[in-house]
Design a protein around this motif. Structure first.
Motif, PDB file in Angstrom:
ATOM      1  N   GLN A  65       0.820  -1.219   0.000  1.00 41.08           N
ATOM      2  CA  GLN A  65       0.000   0.000   0.000  1.00 41.08           C
ATOM      3  C   GLN A  65       0.852   1.267   0.000  1.00 41.08           C
ATOM      4  N   ARG A  66       2.135   1.122   0.391  1.00 39.27           N
ATOM      5  CA  ARG A  66       3.008   2.308   0.408  1.00 39.27           C
ATOM      6  C   ARG A  66       4.113   2.198  -0.641  1.00 39.27           C
ATOM      7  N   ALA A  67       3.953   1.271  -1.602  1.00 42.96           N
ATOM      8  CA  ALA A  67       5.061   0.993  -2.551  1.00 42.96           C
ATOM      9  C   ALA A  67       5.538   2.280  -3.226  1.00 42.96           C
ATOM     10  N   GLY A  68       4.593   3.081  -3.720  1.00 44.80           N
ATOM     11  CA  GLY A  68       4.970   4.283  -4.464  1.00 44.80           C
ATOM     12  C   GLY A  68       5.651   5.318  -3.577  1.00 44.80           C
ATOM     13  N   ILE A  69       5.326   5.291  -2.282  1.00 50.21           N
ATOM     14  CA  ILE A  69       5.861   6.316  -1.367  1.00 50.21           C
ATOM     15  C   ILE A  69       7.269   5.933  -0.925  1.00 50.21           C
ATOM     16  N   SER A  70       7.409   4.593  -0.661  1.00 50.37           N
ATOM     17  CA  SER A  70       8.717   4.169  -0.113  1.00 50.37           C
ATOM     18  C   SER A  70       9.632   3.657  -1.228  1.00 50.37           C
ATOM     19  N   ASN A  71       9.374   4.108  -2.447  1.00 55.22           N
ATOM     20  CA  ASN A  71      10.264   3.777  -3.569  1.00 55.22           C
ATOM     21  C   ASN A  71      10.462   2.267  -3.737  1.00 55.22           C
ATOM     22  N   LEU A  72       9.379   1.515  -3.530  1.00 55.66           N
ATOM     23  CA  LEU A  72       9.447   0.049  -3.691  1.00 55.66           C
ATOM     24  C   LEU A  72       8.760  -0.403  -4.973  1.00 55.66           C
ATOM     25  N   THR A  73       8.444   0.578  -5.843  1.00 59.69           N
ATOM     26  CA  THR A  73       7.910   0.121  -7.142  1.00 59.69           C
ATOM     27  C   THR A  73       9.117  -0.145  -8.056  1.00 59.69           C
ATOM     28  N   GLY A  74       8.818  -0.673  -9.230  1.00 55.65           N
ATOM     29  CA  GLY A  74       9.893  -0.862 -10.205  1.00 55.65           C
ATOM     30  C   GLY A  74      10.657  -2.164 -10.023  1.00 55.65           C
ATOM     31  N   VAL A  75      11.660  -2.341 -10.872  1.00 57.41           N
ATOM     32  CA  VAL A  75      12.375  -3.626 -10.903  1.00 57.41           C
ATOM     33  C   VAL A  75      13.579  -3.604  -9.968  1.00 57.41           C
TER      34      VAL A  75
END
Ligand code: P6P
Length: 349
Positions: A49-59
């Motif tokens: 739920q916080r992927a985009g905030i904690s820079n956990l999106t992407g490869v």
């Protein structure tokens, strides 16, 4: 009144597990393994739920044993799942979609359960905040695989061989399986062989609360979930089956197409609304895409417990004994009527 439920008493997953233990359906060790899986899912829910905030999106910049680009969250979710299972002390061997081979858990001192899991299925959806999920299955240790284990054993150490043998069990041996869907709600769904139960995460309390008491999949639905982008690659009889859903003739009503691109999301909707999800074999992928051990078998145990069917197109998924940990099989799963009709179409090949 004794036994009356006051409004402060939540019907949580923990209460439910203790009731199953008191009824002798599961033992205390399995209760601890399932509780540790629920904690892992809560942690992954928070990360997703916080992927985009904690820079956990992407490869992540690595490729896994499946040949797929690992997402950052694939790696983190795998670590979260593995750590929770290890620290439970009741897990003997774990097999993950993200690990090349199954691993023996040194911290185990009791129970010795075999846990197979896909820590974050559908992770290609993460960057667009579309539903994803974790899938798990739990077995007793098994020596029966020792008998006919004929891997390229020289490439595996004896302990690795033992791990693979213990993990390669048919889904009919499953003691428990389930998934956690990370979507508009976080829903934990499981079976221990006495039906299927769903628990919704109450973010105010941080507990999974019983919301789906004994899920029963409708015998027939109105929705089909296939990636029709692969239509041209499918067997002609499968094409005919799909066409029969879209154009059932004057007497019938066409089905709706719904495809999220995340097995857990498509499967959960199929369990509640009915219909069929399929990931067929095709000219490119001779065995389809989904993995038997930690995707198809756990979902097939659940769907059978809910009154539905899980098939590879010609037989029961739960009867298939994996020869390799990451073995792929075609999967057709959902309402009894749709799966049986599909099997008839494919058998006339
Ligand atoms: P495609 C996700 O990668 C997954 O394993 C399942 O969750 C999903 O149903 C399927 O693959 C989607 O695959 O080829 O249709 O994009």
């Amino acid at each position: 009144k004794s036994g009356s439920r006051n409004q402060y008493q939540l019907n949580t997953l923990t209460n439910w597990l203790l009731k199953q233990e008191q009824a002798g359906i599961i033992d205390g060790e399995l209760t601890i393994v399932l509780s540790s899986i629920a904690v892992a899912c809560k942690q992954i829910a928070a990360l997703v739920q916080r992927a985009g905030i904690s820079n956990l999106t992407g490869v992540q910049g690595a490729v896994n044993v499946q040949g797929e680009d690992q997402k950052k969250l694939d790696v983190v979710s795998n670590e979260v799942f593995s750590n929770c299972l290890r620290s439970s002390g009741r897990t003997g061997i774990i097999a993950s979609e993200e690990e090349d081979t199954p691993v023996a858990v040194e911290e185990s001192y009791s129970g010795n359960y075999i846990v197979v899991f896909d820590p974050l299925d559908g992770s290609s959806n993460i960057d667009a905040a579309v539903s994803t999920g974790s899938i798990f299955g739990i077995y007793h240790p098994s020596e029966e695989c020792l008998a006919d284990f004929d891997s390229d054993s020289d490439s595996l150490t004896p302990s690795e061989q033992n791990c693979v043998m213990n993990v390669c069990q048919p889904g009919k041996n499953l003691l428990s399986s389930g998934y956690c869907m990370y979507s508009s709600s976080v829903i934990f769904v499981l079976t221990v062989g006495t039906g299927v139960y769903g628990f919704t995460l109450d973010p105010m309390v941080g507990e999974f609360v019983l919301t789906h008491d004994k899920i029963k999949i409708p015998d027939k639905g109105k929705i089909y979930a296939f990636n029709e982008g692969n239509y041209a690659l499918w067997d002609p009889n499968l094409q005919s089956y799909i066409n029969s859903l879209k154009d059932p003739g004057p007497a019938g009503k066409p089905y709706s197409a719904r495809y999220i691109g995340s097995l857990v999301g498509d499967f959960h909707r199929t369990m509640l609304y009915g219909g069929i999800y399929g990931y067929p074999r095709d000219k490119k992928s001779k065995n389809g895409k989904l993995r038997l051990l930690y995707e198809c078998a756990p979902m097939s145990f659940l769907v059978e417990q809910a009154g539905g069917k899980g098939s590879d197109g010609s037989g029961r998924i739960l009867d298939i004994k994996p020869e390799q940990v990451h073995q792929r099989v075609p999967l057709y799963i959902g309402s009894r009527e749709e799966v049986e009709k599909l099997e008839k179409y494919l058998s006339s090949m």
